[in-house]
Design a protein around this motif. Structure first.
Motif, PDB file in Angstrom:
ATOM      1  N   GLN A  62       7.224   1.031  -6.963  1.00  0.00           N
ATOM      2  CA  GLN A  62       6.154   0.667  -7.901  1.00  0.00           C
ATOM      3  C   GLN A  62       5.262  -0.421  -7.301  1.00  0.00           C
ATOM      4  O   GLN A  62       4.042  -0.408  -7.496  1.00  0.00           O
ATOM      5  CB  GLN A  62       6.754   0.216  -9.229  1.00  0.00           C
ATOM      6  CG  GLN A  62       7.439   1.350  -9.982  1.00  0.00           C
ATOM      7  CD  GLN A  62       7.946   0.945 -11.358  1.00  0.00           C
ATOM      8  OE1 GLN A  62       7.781  -0.199 -11.776  1.00  0.00           O
ATOM      9  NE2 GLN A  62       8.557   1.886 -12.064  1.00  0.00           N
ATOM     10  N   ASP A  63       5.864  -1.347  -6.565  1.00  0.00           N
ATOM     11  CA  ASP A  63       5.063  -2.352  -5.861  1.00  0.00           C
ATOM     12  C   ASP A  63       4.126  -1.685  -4.860  1.00  0.00           C
ATOM     13  O   ASP A  63       2.945  -2.034  -4.760  1.00  0.00           O
ATOM     14  CB  ASP A  63       5.965  -3.339  -5.117  1.00  0.00           C
ATOM     15  CG  ASP A  63       6.556  -4.403  -6.031  1.00  0.00           C
ATOM     16  OD1 ASP A  63       6.115  -4.500  -7.189  1.00  0.00           O
ATOM     17  OD2 ASP A  63       7.453  -5.135  -5.570  1.00  0.00           O
TER      18      ASP A  63
ATOM     19  N   ARG B  44      -3.186   0.869  -4.821  1.00  0.00           N
ATOM     20  CA  ARG B  44      -4.375   0.990  -5.678  1.00  0.00           C
ATOM     21  C   ARG B  44      -5.299  -0.206  -5.492  1.00  0.00           C
ATOM     22  O   ARG B  44      -6.528  -0.041  -5.361  1.00  0.00           O
ATOM     23  CB  ARG B  44      -3.928   1.134  -7.138  1.00  0.00           C
ATOM     24  CG  ARG B  44      -5.051   1.099  -8.170  1.00  0.00           C
ATOM     25  CD  ARG B  44      -6.203   2.052  -7.842  1.00  0.00           C
ATOM     26  NE  ARG B  44      -5.754   3.419  -7.662  1.00  0.00           N
ATOM     27  CZ  ARG B  44      -6.354   4.309  -6.886  1.00  0.00           C
ATOM     28  NH1 ARG B  44      -7.425   3.963  -6.178  1.00  0.00           N
ATOM     29  NH2 ARG B  44      -5.892   5.533  -6.755  1.00  0.00           N
ATOM     30  N   ILE B  45      -4.747  -1.392  -5.443  1.00  0.00           N
ATOM     31  CA  ILE B  45      -5.561  -2.596  -5.248  1.00  0.00           C
ATOM     32  C   ILE B  45      -6.274  -2.536  -3.900  1.00  0.00           C
ATOM     33  O   ILE B  45      -7.485  -2.805  -3.799  1.00  0.00           O
ATOM     34  CB  ILE B  45      -4.692  -3.860  -5.340  1.00  0.00           C
ATOM     35  CG1 ILE B  45      -4.167  -4.052  -6.763  1.00  0.00           C
ATOM     36  CG2 ILE B  45      -5.465  -5.103  -4.888  1.00  0.00           C
ATOM     37  CD1 ILE B  45      -3.053  -5.087  -6.879  1.00  0.00           C
TER      38      ILE B  45
ATOM     39  N   LEU C 287     -14.903  -0.963  -2.125  1.00  0.00           N
ATOM     40  CA  LEU C 287     -16.010  -1.848  -2.492  1.00  0.00           C
ATOM     41  C   LEU C 287     -16.633  -2.515  -1.268  1.00  0.00           C
ATOM     42  O   LEU C 287     -17.854  -2.657  -1.171  1.00  0.00           O
ATOM     43  CB  LEU C 287     -15.536  -2.899  -3.489  1.00  0.00           C
ATOM     44  CG  LEU C 287     -15.305  -2.404  -4.913  1.00  0.00           C
ATOM     45  CD1 LEU C 287     -14.661  -3.491  -5.760  1.00  0.00           C
ATOM     46  CD2 LEU C 287     -16.611  -1.953  -5.554  1.00  0.00           C
ATOM     47  N   LEU C 288     -15.797  -2.929  -0.326  1.00  0.00           N
ATOM     48  CA  LEU C 288     -16.313  -3.545   0.892  1.00  0.00           C
ATOM     49  C   LEU C 288     -17.166  -2.546   1.675  1.00  0.00           C
ATOM     50  O   LEU C 288     -18.235  -2.892   2.197  1.00  0.00           O
ATOM     51  CB  LEU C 288     -15.146  -4.039   1.747  1.00  0.00           C
ATOM     52  CG  LEU C 288     -15.487  -4.847   3.000  1.00  0.00           C
ATOM     53  CD1 LEU C 288     -16.280  -6.099   2.656  1.00  0.00           C
ATOM     54  CD2 LEU C 288     -14.213  -5.219   3.755  1.00  0.00           C
TER      55      LEU C 288
ATOM     56  N   THR D 152      -5.774  -0.684   6.236  1.00  0.00           N
ATOM     57  CA  THR D 152      -5.346  -0.458   4.853  1.00  0.00           C
ATOM     58  C   THR D 152      -4.840   0.964   4.669  1.00  0.00           C
ATOM     59  O   THR D 152      -3.756   1.194   4.107  1.00  0.00           O
ATOM     60  CB  THR D 152      -6.518  -0.727   3.896  1.00  0.00           C
ATOM     61  OG1 THR D 152      -6.833  -2.121   3.918  1.00  0.00           O
ATOM     62  CG2 THR D 152      -6.185  -0.316   2.474  1.00  0.00           C
ATOM     63  N   ALA D 153      -5.617   1.936   5.137  1.00  0.00           N
ATOM     64  CA  ALA D 153      -5.231   3.336   4.970  1.00  0.00           C
ATOM     65  C   ALA D 153      -3.936   3.642   5.726  1.00  0.00           C
ATOM     66  O   ALA D 153      -3.071   4.377   5.240  1.00  0.00           O
ATOM     67  CB  ALA D 153      -6.361   4.247   5.447  1.00  0.00           C
ATOM     68  N   LEU D 154      -3.809   3.069   6.910  1.00  0.00           N
ATOM     69  CA  LEU D 154      -2.615   3.298   7.722  1.00  0.00           C
ATOM     70  C   LEU D 154      -1.358   2.801   7.003  1.00  0.00           C
ATOM     71  O   LEU D 154      -0.309   3.454   7.013  1.00  0.00           O
ATOM     72  CB  LEU D 154      -2.788   2.576   9.058  1.00  0.00           C
ATOM     73  CG  LEU D 154      -1.858   2.942  10.217  1.00  0.00           C
ATOM     74  CD1 LEU D 154      -2.029   4.404  10.601  1.00  0.00           C
ATOM     75  CD2 LEU D 154      -2.163   2.055  11.418  1.00  0.00           C
ATOM     76  N   LYS D 155      -1.468   1.655   6.361  1.00  0.00           N
ATOM     77  CA  LYS D 155      -0.335   1.088   5.620  1.00  0.00           C
ATOM     78  C   LYS D 155       0.072   2.007   4.464  1.00  0.00           C
ATOM     79  O   LYS D 155       1.273   2.234   4.222  1.00  0.00           O
ATOM     80  CB  LYS D 155      -0.729  -0.287   5.094  1.00  0.00           C
ATOM     81  CG  LYS D 155       0.338  -1.014   4.303  1.00  0.00           C
ATOM     82  CD  LYS D 155      -0.184  -2.377   3.861  1.00  0.00           C
ATOM     83  CE  LYS D 155       0.811  -3.127   2.992  1.00  0.00           C
ATOM     84  NZ  LYS D 155       0.239  -4.437   2.541  1.00  0.00           N
ATOM     85  N   ILE D 156      -0.909   2.564   3.772  1.00  0.00           N
ATOM     86  CA  ILE D 156      -0.628   3.441   2.629  1.00  0.00           C
ATOM     87  C   ILE D 156      -0.008   4.750   3.106  1.00  0.00           C
ATOM     88  O   ILE D 156       0.961   5.250   2.516  1.00  0.00           O
ATOM     89  CB  ILE D 156      -1.913   3.674   1.816  1.00  0.00           C
ATOM     90  CG1 ILE D 156      -2.353   2.358   1.164  1.00  0.00           C
ATOM     91  CG2 ILE D 156      -1.703   4.762   0.761  1.00  0.00           C
ATOM     92  CD1 ILE D 156      -3.756   2.387   0.605  1.00  0.00           C
ATOM     93  N   VAL D 157      -0.538   5.306   4.182  1.00  0.00           N
ATOM     94  CA  VAL D 157       0.034   6.540   4.736  1.00  0.00           C
ATOM     95  C   VAL D 157       1.467   6.304   5.188  1.00  0.00           C
ATOM     96  O   VAL D 157       2.356   7.131   4.947  1.00  0.00           O
ATOM     97  CB  VAL D 157      -0.827   7.057   5.911  1.00  0.00           C
ATOM     98  CG1 VAL D 157      -0.140   8.229   6.600  1.00  0.00           C
ATOM     99  CG2 VAL D 157      -2.210   7.475   5.427  1.00  0.00           C
ATOM    100  N   ASP D 158       1.715   5.171   5.821  1.00  0.00           N
ATOM    101  CA  ASP D 158       3.059   4.849   6.288  1.00  0.00           C
ATOM    102  C   ASP D 158       4.048   4.828   5.125  1.00  0.00           C
ATOM    103  O   ASP D 158       5.164   5.353   5.229  1.00  0.00           O
ATOM    104  CB  ASP D 158       3.037   3.497   7.001  1.00  0.00           C
ATOM    105  CG  ASP D 158       4.397   3.104   7.550  1.00  0.00           C
ATOM    106  OD1 ASP D 158       4.826   3.709   8.539  1.00  0.00           O
ATOM    107  OD2 ASP D 158       5.031   2.199   6.963  1.00  0.00           O
ATOM    108  N   ARG D 159       3.649   4.246   4.014  1.00  0.00           N
ATOM    109  CA  ARG D 159       4.540   4.184   2.862  1.00  0.00           C
ATOM    110  C   ARG D 159       4.723   5.557   2.224  1.00  0.00           C
ATOM    111  O   ARG D 159       5.810   5.883   1.728  1.00  0.00           O
ATOM    112  CB  ARG D 159       3.997   3.167   1.856  1.00  0.00           C
ATOM    113  CG  ARG D 159       4.195   1.735   2.352  1.00  0.00           C
ATOM    114  CD  ARG D 159       3.573   0.696   1.449  1.00  0.00           C
ATOM    115  NE  ARG D 159       4.042  -0.647   1.823  1.00  0.00           N
ATOM    116  CZ  ARG D 159       3.639  -1.770   1.232  1.00  0.00           C
ATOM    117  NH1 ARG D 159       2.759  -1.721   0.239  1.00  0.00           N
ATOM    118  NH2 ARG D 159       4.120  -2.939   1.616  1.00  0.00           N
ATOM    119  N   ALA D 160       3.667   6.360   2.242  1.00  0.00           N
ATOM    120  CA  ALA D 160       3.801   7.729   1.722  1.00  0.00           C
ATOM    121  C   ALA D 160       4.778   8.527   2.580  1.00  0.00           C
ATOM    122  O   ALA D 160       5.589   9.311   2.059  1.00  0.00           O
ATOM    123  CB  ALA D 160       2.436   8.411   1.687  1.00  0.00           C
ATOM    124  N   ILE D 161       4.720   8.334   3.896  1.00  0.00           N
ATOM    125  CA  ILE D 161       5.679   8.989   4.792  1.00  0.00           C
ATOM    126  C   ILE D 161       7.101   8.566   4.437  1.00  0.00           C
ATOM    127  O   ILE D 161       8.020   9.385   4.361  1.00  0.00           O
ATOM    128  CB  ILE D 161       5.360   8.646   6.263  1.00  0.00           C
ATOM    129  CG1 ILE D 161       4.075   9.353   6.714  1.00  0.00           C
ATOM    130  CG2 ILE D 161       6.518   9.027   7.176  1.00  0.00           C
ATOM    131  CD1 ILE D 161       3.587   8.933   8.088  1.00  0.00           C
TER     132      ILE D 161
END
Length: 406
Positions: A300-301, A307-308, A315-316, A346-355
């Protein structure tokens, strides 16, 4: 219109593009994989792509990237950015199906802005029609190409021609079945001022003296468009094929990279969004130790943080796109540098967690995550490594306090 809204025209394109993705692109992914496997050729051009291109043209979803109304719909960077994000959800299919794939997008803008009438007739129009593809040859294996002034390829004047000698690599798209032309950067005058030594030229891929040595795999992937190593040996180019004149290569490269970085970053956000979607679905449908993975506090974290981070990065990037439209690429260079560092990380971190949530499946080709990861890790080098952009940002910040005592 507020900063958080696009135009009515932009909204309509988003609606039409989302429908195209749902109705045609996502269903085509499995077909694409099957056709590529059946061909036995990693650089095969599958029929499904031509089918998608025809449908995109029929729907008016063609050349959406091009900001010049003469050649495309004339969307602003701010209007196009959300469209690039949507395309990024299927990066190996969606951009090319709408003729919005790199490096053609940058090359088409260069030919629009700096090409002569012959270039536009011979290369720009077929590129805009999706009949041919192009490549951009700048990076070299023998020098640190993150500093473009290091480029060693020689372009020596000989009467009405230039003679090109040198070796390039990571010439993306050069292995594509439809690639016909290169835009090549090299040194025409090593004695000139540092940023006036380089020139760009239009060179046919089949010109005598050009040898495509090999394709370079990326994290083991043989990308369909390829990242070729190319050798130039006494390649003769008419002087008329110099873009914008001798010594303008560095200036052209800067004009080319600004929009390209926006496109790359928004596509990366699209990959991050799809990865988060896959993470959530997987977490809701798998159990470990008697409990759905989605109920684990660390998962959940990860979801909340993702999302954040996506919203922050989007936005950036939209700010950078808006500034490019309002005050120009040069004035927006700090924002462009910032997104080039922030978004792929940022995207790489999210993909890594999805993996991680997908377990062993995450590193296979059953899901797009492993391919996303390889692509995004490579993006941290493409168009300049993180360190170059951080250097730009830091030097600009330091200038604010030059001469100020603590």
């Amino acid at each position: 219109m507020s900063f958080f809204e696009t135009t009515e025209r932009g909204k309509k394109y988003q609606e039409d593009l989302l429908d195209f993705m749902d109705a045609h692109v996502y269903p085509a992914e499995a077909v694409y994989t099957a056709q590529m496997q059946e061909s036995g050729n990693p650089h095969h051009h599958p029929q499904i792509l031509e089918d998608l291109k025809a449908e995109a043209k029929r729907r008016g979803l063609w050349n959406l990237f091009h900001p010049h109304p003469e050649w495309g719909p004339g969307l602003t960077n701010y209007e196009y950015a959300p469209l690039a994000e949507i395309m990024g959800r299927s990066p190996h299919l969606a951009p090319e199906s709408m003729n919005c794939a790199a490096p053609d997008t940058g090359n088409m803008e260069v030919l629009t802005l700096f090409g002569n009438d012959e270039h536009k007739e011979k290369y720009l129009k077929p590129l805009l029609d999706g009949e041919i593809r192009s490549a951009f040859a700048m990076t070299e294996p023998a020098v640190a190409s993150s500093d473009a002034t290091n480029i060693e390829m020689r372009m020596e004047r000989d009467g009405d021609e230039y003679v090109l000698n040198g070796r390039k690599w990571f010439t993306s798209n050069a292995m594509h079945a439809h690639c016909k032309v290169l835009i090549v950067m090299g040194k025409t005058d090593p004695t000139a001022a540092t940023h006036r030594q380089q020139s760009m030229m239009v060179v046919p891929l089949d010109a005598p003296g050009i040898t495509v040595v090999r394709n370079l795999p990326v994290f083991g992937y043989q990308d369909r468009e390829g990242h070729a190593e190319v050798v130039f040996e006494d390649v003769r180019v008419p002087a008329s094929d110099v873009l914008a004149g001798e010594g303008e290569g560095f200036a052209i490269s800067q004009a080319r990279l600004g929009p390209g970085r926006i496109h790359h970053c928004m596509r990366a956000i699209g990959m991050a969004e799809r990865s988060l979607e896959l993470l959530c679905k997987r977490a809701l449908t798998r159990e470990t130790f008697g409990q759905p993975i989605a109920e684990r506090s660390n998962i959940q974290d990860w979801i909340a943080e993702a999302r954040i981070e996506i919203e922050k990065s989007r936005l950036l990037t939209l700010k950078a796109a808006w500034m490019m439209d309002e005050v120009g690429n040069k004035a927006a260079r700090m924002e462009i540098a910032a997104i080039k560092v922030d978004v792929p990380n940022t995207a790489l971190k999210i993909v890594d967690r999805a993996i991680q949530v997908h377990g062993g499946g995450g590193v296979t080709d059953d899901f797009p995550l492993a391919s996303f990861y390889a692509h995004l890790r490579t993006l941290r080098l493409a168009d300049g490594p993180d360190e170059v952009h951080k250097r730009t940002l830091a030097r600009q910040e330091l200038r604010k306090y030059a001469g100020v005592t603590a």
